[in-house]
Design a protein around this motif. Structure first.
Motif, PDB file in Angstrom:
ATOM      1  N   THR A  40       0.955  -1.311  -0.105  1.00 47.31           N
ATOM      2  CA  THR A  40       0.033  -0.100  -0.241  1.00 47.31           C
ATOM      3  C   THR A  40       0.467   1.099  -0.111  1.00 47.31           C
ATOM      4  O   THR A  40       0.215   2.255  -0.395  1.00 47.31           O
ATOM      5  CB  THR A  40      -1.097  -0.389   0.876  1.00 47.31           C
ATOM      6  OG1 THR A  40      -1.434  -0.617   1.457  1.00 47.31           O
ATOM      7  CG2 THR A  40      -1.885   1.347   0.886  1.00 47.31           C
TER       8      THR A  40
ATOM      9  N   ILE B  93      -6.806   0.723   8.761  1.00 49.09           N
ATOM     10  CA  ILE B  93      -7.374  -0.143   8.026  1.00 49.09           C
ATOM     11  C   ILE B  93      -6.854  -1.490   8.634  1.00 49.09           C
ATOM     12  O   ILE B  93      -6.999  -2.178   8.421  1.00 49.09           O
ATOM     13  CB  ILE B  93      -7.108   0.441   6.440  1.00 49.09           C
ATOM     14  CG1 ILE B  93      -8.364   1.251   6.101  1.00 49.09           C
ATOM     15  CG2 ILE B  93      -7.588  -1.127   5.023  1.00 49.09           C
ATOM     16  CD1 ILE B  93      -8.268   1.284   4.442  1.00 49.09           C
TER      17      ILE B  93
ATOM     18  N   VAL C 295      -8.193   2.723  -0.005  1.00 49.86           N
ATOM     19  CA  VAL C 295      -8.708   1.262  -0.278  1.00 49.86           C
ATOM     20  C   VAL C 295      -8.633   0.267  -1.580  1.00 49.86           C
ATOM     21  O   VAL C 295      -7.223  -0.386  -1.522  1.00 49.86           O
ATOM     22  CB  VAL C 295     -10.032   1.220  -0.293  1.00 49.86           C
ATOM     23  CG1 VAL C 295     -10.673  -0.482  -0.282  1.00 49.86           C
ATOM     24  CG2 VAL C 295     -10.484   1.738   0.786  1.00 49.86           C
TER      25      VAL C 295
ATOM     26  N   ALA D 239      -4.671   0.131  -1.256  1.00 44.95           N
ATOM     27  CA  ALA D 239      -4.654  -1.146  -0.118  1.00 44.95           C
ATOM     28  C   ALA D 239      -4.038  -2.256  -1.151  1.00 44.95           C
ATOM     29  O   ALA D 239      -3.432  -3.310  -1.063  1.00 44.95           O
ATOM     30  CB  ALA D 239      -5.145  -0.985   0.391  1.00 44.95           C
TER      31      ALA D 239
ATOM     32  N   LEU E 193      -5.019  -2.940  -4.610  1.00 49.86           N
ATOM     33  CA  LEU E 193      -3.909  -3.285  -5.556  1.00 49.86           C
ATOM     34  C   LEU E 193      -2.340  -2.990  -4.871  1.00 49.86           C
ATOM     35  O   LEU E 193      -2.039  -4.086  -5.687  1.00 49.86           O
ATOM     36  CB  LEU E 193      -3.983  -1.972  -6.449  1.00 49.86           C
ATOM     37  CG  LEU E 193      -5.043  -2.051  -7.051  1.00 49.86           C
ATOM     38  CD1 LEU E 193      -5.467  -0.569  -8.111  1.00 49.86           C
ATOM     39  CD2 LEU E 193      -5.641  -3.604  -7.900  1.00 49.86           C
ATOM     40  N   GLY E 194      -1.498  -1.966  -4.208  1.00 54.34           N
ATOM     41  CA  GLY E 194      -0.650  -2.678  -3.752  1.00 54.34           C
ATOM     42  C   GLY E 194      -0.114  -4.126  -3.633  1.00 54.34           C
ATOM     43  O   GLY E 194       0.714  -3.722  -3.263  1.00 54.34           O
ATOM     44  N   THR E 195      -0.776  -3.998  -2.432  1.00 56.59           N
ATOM     45  CA  THR E 195      -0.527  -5.588  -1.790  1.00 56.59           C
ATOM     46  C   THR E 195      -0.365  -6.860  -2.551  1.00 56.59           C
ATOM     47  O   THR E 195       0.467  -7.375  -2.438  1.00 56.59           O
ATOM     48  CB  THR E 195      -1.820  -6.128  -1.015  1.00 56.59           C
ATOM     49  OG1 THR E 195      -2.551  -4.952   0.419  1.00 56.59           O
ATOM     50  CG2 THR E 195      -1.490  -7.241  -0.187  1.00 56.59           C
TER      51      THR E 195
ATOM     52  N   HIS F 282       2.324  -6.356  -4.445  1.00 55.25           N
ATOM     53  CA  HIS F 282       3.948  -6.447  -3.611  1.00 55.25           C
ATOM     54  C   HIS F 282       3.249  -7.936  -3.665  1.00 55.25           C
ATOM     55  O   HIS F 282       4.540  -8.422  -3.628  1.00 55.25           O
ATOM     56  CB  HIS F 282       3.798  -5.799  -2.801  1.00 55.25           C
ATOM     57  CG  HIS F 282       4.927  -5.987  -2.070  1.00 55.25           C
ATOM     58  ND1 HIS F 282       5.616  -5.406  -1.819  1.00 55.25           N
ATOM     59  CD2 HIS F 282       5.100  -7.175  -0.567  1.00 55.25           C
ATOM     60  CE1 HIS F 282       6.371  -5.588  -0.943  1.00 55.25           C
ATOM     61  NE2 HIS F 282       6.285  -6.450  -0.351  1.00 55.25           N
ATOM     62  N   ASN F 283       2.984  -8.648  -3.662  1.00 52.42           N
ATOM     63  CA  ASN F 283       2.956 -10.057  -3.597  1.00 52.42           C
ATOM     64  C   ASN F 283       3.153 -10.931  -5.031  1.00 52.42           C
ATOM     65  O   ASN F 283       3.793 -12.003  -5.170  1.00 52.42           O
ATOM     66  CB  ASN F 283       1.296 -10.989  -3.126  1.00 52.42           C
ATOM     67  CG  ASN F 283       1.406 -10.862  -1.336  1.00 52.42           C
ATOM     68  OD1 ASN F 283       1.706 -11.250  -1.103  1.00 52.42           O
ATOM     69  ND2 ASN F 283       0.473 -10.070  -1.201  1.00 52.42           N
TER      70      ASN F 283
ATOM     71  N   LEU G 100      -4.226 -16.514  -2.062  1.00 54.29           N
ATOM     72  CA  LEU G 100      -4.392 -14.800  -0.998  1.00 54.29           C
ATOM     73  C   LEU G 100      -5.595 -14.113  -1.094  1.00 54.29           C
ATOM     74  O   LEU G 100      -5.485 -13.401  -0.312  1.00 54.29           O
ATOM     75  CB  LEU G 100      -3.380 -13.494  -1.559  1.00 54.29           C
ATOM     76  CG  LEU G 100      -1.450 -14.491  -1.440  1.00 54.29           C
ATOM     77  CD1 LEU G 100      -1.108 -12.998  -2.114  1.00 54.29           C
ATOM     78  CD2 LEU G 100      -1.359 -14.083  -0.050  1.00 54.29           C
TER      79      LEU G 100
ATOM     80  N   PRO H 229      -7.909 -14.654   2.925  1.00 58.21           N
ATOM     81  CA  PRO H 229      -7.238 -13.566   3.243  1.00 58.21           C
ATOM     82  C   PRO H 229      -7.235 -12.061   3.197  1.00 58.21           C
ATOM     83  O   PRO H 229      -6.712 -11.050   4.507  1.00 58.21           O
ATOM     84  CB  PRO H 229      -5.245 -14.228   3.558  1.00 58.21           C
ATOM     85  CG  PRO H 229      -5.570 -15.972   3.457  1.00 58.21           C
ATOM     86  CD  PRO H 229      -7.077 -15.891   1.871  1.00 58.21           C
ATOM     87  N   LEU H 230      -6.695 -11.577   1.758  1.00 57.97           N
ATOM     88  CA  LEU H 230      -6.807 -10.173   1.825  1.00 57.97           C
ATOM     89  C   LEU H 230      -7.846  -9.739   1.663  1.00 57.97           C
ATOM     90  O   LEU H 230      -7.969  -8.296   2.488  1.00 57.97           O
ATOM     91  CB  LEU H 230      -6.151  -9.891   0.141  1.00 57.97           C
ATOM     92  CG  LEU H 230      -6.383  -8.457  -0.131  1.00 57.97           C
ATOM     93  CD1 LEU H 230      -5.298  -7.686   0.884  1.00 57.97           C
ATOM     94  CD2 LEU H 230      -4.738  -8.833  -1.736  1.00 57.97           C
TER      95      LEU H 230
ATOM     96  N   GLU I  29     -10.994 -10.778   3.565  1.00 60.90           N
ATOM     97  CA  GLU I  29     -10.413 -10.378   4.552  1.00 60.90           C
ATOM     98  C   GLU I  29     -10.614  -9.298   5.545  1.00 60.90           C
ATOM     99  O   GLU I  29     -10.110  -8.077   6.306  1.00 60.90           O
ATOM    100  CB  GLU I  29     -10.660 -11.937   6.166  1.00 60.90           C
ATOM    101  CG  GLU I  29     -10.733 -11.239   7.278  1.00 60.90           C
ATOM    102  CD  GLU I  29     -11.030 -12.479   7.776  1.00 60.90           C
ATOM    103  OE1 GLU I  29      -9.980 -13.537   7.627  1.00 60.90           O
ATOM    104  OE2 GLU I  29     -10.804 -12.102   9.689  1.00 60.90           O
ATOM    105  N   ILE I  30      -8.620  -8.768   5.226  1.00 62.78           N
ATOM    106  CA  ILE I  30      -8.314  -7.657   5.904  1.00 62.78           C
ATOM    107  C   ILE I  30      -8.995  -6.362   5.350  1.00 62.78           C
ATOM    108  O   ILE I  30      -9.619  -5.629   6.553  1.00 62.78           O
ATOM    109  CB  ILE I  30      -6.732  -8.203   5.626  1.00 62.78           C
ATOM    110  CG1 ILE I  30      -6.161  -9.000   6.317  1.00 62.78           C
ATOM    111  CG2 ILE I  30      -5.978  -6.737   5.565  1.00 62.78           C
ATOM    112  CD1 ILE I  30      -4.725  -8.866   6.299  1.00 62.78           C
TER     113      ILE I  30
ATOM    114  N   ARG J 154     -12.469  -6.516   6.713  1.00 66.47           N
ATOM    115  CA  ARG J 154     -12.391  -5.979   8.138  1.00 66.47           C
ATOM    116  C   ARG J 154     -12.418  -4.509   8.535  1.00 66.47           C
ATOM    117  O   ARG J 154     -12.801  -3.594   9.142  1.00 66.47           O
ATOM    118  CB  ARG J 154     -11.347  -6.959   8.523  1.00 66.47           C
ATOM    119  CG  ARG J 154     -12.375  -8.328   8.841  1.00 66.47           C
ATOM    120  CD  ARG J 154     -12.027  -8.793  10.061  1.00 66.47           C
ATOM    121  NE  ARG J 154     -10.811  -8.433  11.338  1.00 66.47           N
ATOM    122  CZ  ARG J 154     -11.380  -9.176  12.105  1.00 66.47           C
ATOM    123  NH1 ARG J 154     -11.968  -9.881  12.981  1.00 66.47           N
ATOM    124  NH2 ARG J 154     -11.072  -8.337  13.497  1.00 66.47           N
ATOM    125  N   GLY J 155     -11.022  -4.256   7.610  1.00 67.28           N
ATOM    126  CA  GLY J 155     -10.519  -3.398   7.848  1.00 67.28           C
ATOM    127  C   GLY J 155     -11.019  -1.988   7.870  1.00 67.28           C
ATOM    128  O   GLY J 155     -10.962  -0.528   8.086  1.00 67.28           O
TER     129      GLY J 155
END
Lengths: 232, 232, 232, 232
Positions: free
Chosen positions: C162, C189, D155, D158, D160-162, D165-166, D182, D185-186, D188-189, D192-193
């Motif tokens: 991010t 977040i 968001v 977050a 796209l960046g995540t 990065h992965n 992923l 999990p992604l 969800e984060i 939830r965030g």
DNA sequence: TATGAATGAGGTTTCATTCAT
DNA sequence: GATGAATGAAACCTCATTCAT
């Protein structure tokens, strides 16, 4: 035969298109693609009519040279006197170049400095021209119009060189604006440069004043008449 | 300073090599590789001295033009009379071109038809030359040496055009063999073409023979001098 | 030793110059010449300090990475709670990138996609960083701050990804204008995304009002504290 | 039409070959020759289809981007709820990148850091995507699914960046092995965030056990329901 | 130590030309 | 007969890198 005609027309169009593009861009900057585009055909079509780009270039002066020669020959036959014929030639060249600037560009800026062109059939026609020119000067010498020791080759070089120099300047720099206006001045310089002084074949005795009064001198000039021109 | 000198020398060598290769092959047929080989350096080295192939080409006439101008100016200062100066210029040109045929090729076959060259600083020097030429003719007109209605630009075109035409012919066809032999004939044509009749300011008395014997006449020509020509 | 110091300074200058030029032009567009010019030295001098252009590139992140790590480690030691530490890291990154845009460009636009960089010593330092990050998340999990099934690697990827995404956008598009403004929203977040609901492990009993007065509600929020954040 | 089809196929092949070579070597290390060899054509042929090497690079993401967008749009229309749509997007991206690692390399390692790409038409399509993403988040906010003060741009960054990065890590380091793992999990984060706590506006009374048995706790979670979602 | 000068190595690109259709 | 498509060949130019001074 119908197709033959068609092909002749198309060939002429291709040459016209090439002339234009070569004139604008120069030989190497011009591309077959652009010529094809200008002619409204495909690249490959050009190769149906000309084996190489250079042959296409060499084809440009052919018609002009052949047709021009005929025309000029016709004129020359009706003209009497080498000097007058010289003038006719000068006129003819400047007229052609002025009326066909693209052709002038191709002829003087591209072909003139192309060593391969010298091996061309077209160039042989040009050579014949050149011979014609020399013949006219020789004729003038023989007729007594021109000085005996006149070098016909130099005269030719002078006339053509002067014309070409002016045409190139006209093309690249825009000066002189008008080429035909050069006909008479150029003719005069050359003809004066090579004509018999005055055709007078007697003794010439000069009588000098110790100090000729300037003003008197000028009057005398006008009175007596300087032999600016020759007689015939 | 040592390095500076070294680089100057190398630069001059590169120009010399380029002159040679361009003269032989023409601009487009010549390759940087061949010039580099001729100069004994690598391709890349050339680009340390000249930004592009074209700039290398344009660098060729610079030294000749600058140094030549100085030399000629020096000569011209010692010479009196516009006609004589004209002759000096003609001599100078033909001499240079004869002594430096590679330079002649580059100047007359390549640069002459390169539109970009006109934008060059070097070309500006050439322009100044041209002005000088015109000034000399004007000087001749004012001094009464040349006819009042002489067009200086046409004279310049005639002289330079004739020279260039001959040099090109010399380069491409080998004729005339000897350029310097043109100096006097060309000078004469041009000067006669534009000079006041003979600049003689006395009375002119003509004495005609009824039938001047040919042989006698020729002898007289040589003896008395003046009117070089004959009759037929 | 004096010279040693001098060399260190010059080396640092070279790195600074390289950082600037690489940031502006990218690795391949940047030339050694331009870096040398920027640094006020000759091309060859650069090779006294760095064996290749690529090594010069790889030298850029070293000092920042090493010094940065120390600083951050210091901070982290004073901070309690994994979430707080996460925020510290986020702050630290965004702060660095905002303050050093050239460095950001080099790190995120050039090095990030350079496979060779992965073999570098400098990269090893980066790896240690990464491990540290994971440790912090694990610590948070163990302490109960974060959910048990949290994937620390994903969290790291999320935070760094991010950040990087935003920094790149900031560099190339100018948005967001202000990087530090992202610290709290991003922290929230991520922390919300992975924290234990509220870390509370008892029964949750909800008592609803028929019509809870809005204003009261807000006050209550503040008073009682919505479990926006975790406790420790 | 036949030829047109043929050319389309060849163009696609060229793009495929370029994608492969660029992915392997990077943009600058890759040569046109190698791409041509890979595609089984000559170097010059490539230039019949793409004006420059860079244009060839920029052509790579076009089809994927266009087709991908359509596909995803279709999916999104059938999915209800912003969170679910988010998951769909995450899935779609990771799926594409996992299935097309060469494309992933080109997109994330080369194009991502190419400033010129930003000026491309293709990039405009990417921009539209981005807008779509933001719209979904906004939709989630309006529907009450996400918190009011959620920053949609953050968001997007977050997510796209995540992902990026992965994917980069996956490409360069081989970790994570499996990108699709992923997705949840992604999701969800992130969800939830940013989701509404639960929108419950009453009193919250907590009753703590002294020592809540772990297993019981987990069951309770499921039974009572974690306030993952809201009501309206 | 610093550098001016030289270069090896190679890449992109351009076009004239060919040929199957 | 016309052309769309393909390509061989080569040229210019760039730069990282080296080395003598």
């Amino acid at each position: 035969m119908a197709t033959n005609k068609r092909m002749e027309v198309r060939k002429a169009n291709l040459i016209k298109a090439a002339e234009k593009v070569f004139a604008e861009k120069g030989f190497h900057q011009a591309t077959i693609s652009e010529i094809a585009r200008q002619a409204g055909v495909s690249d490959a079509t050009i190769y149906e009519y000309f084996p190489t780009k250079e042959e296409l270039l060499f084809a440009i002066p052919l018609s002009m040279t052949l047709k021009g020669k005929e025309d000029l020959l016709l004129h020359l036959k009706i003209i009497r006197g080498a000097a007058n014929k010289l003038r006719a030639i000068i006129y003819w060249y400047l007229d052609i170049y002025e009326k066909h600037p693209d052709y002038a560009s191709v002829a003087l800026l591209i072909l003139k400095s192309n060593r391969e062109f010298l091996k061309t059939d077209t160039y042989q026609v040009v050579r014949e021209w050149a011979r014609l020119f020399v013949d006219i000067v020789k004729e003038g010498i023989e007729s007594g119009e021109f000085k005996v020791n006149t070098d016909p080759y130099l005269v030719r070089a002078a006339v053509l060189g002067t014309i070409e120099h002016n045409v190139i300047s006209h093309l690249l720099l825009g000066r002189p604006k008008n080429l035909l206006s050069l006909v008479d001045p150029l003719t005069e310089i050359v003809v004066r440069g090579i004509c018999q002084d005055d055709g007078f074949n007697g003794w010439r005795i000069k009588v000098a004043f110790e100090q000729p009064p300037e003003k008197l001198e000028q009057k005398l000039d006008k009175t007596v008449g300087r032999n600016k021109k020759k007689r015939k």
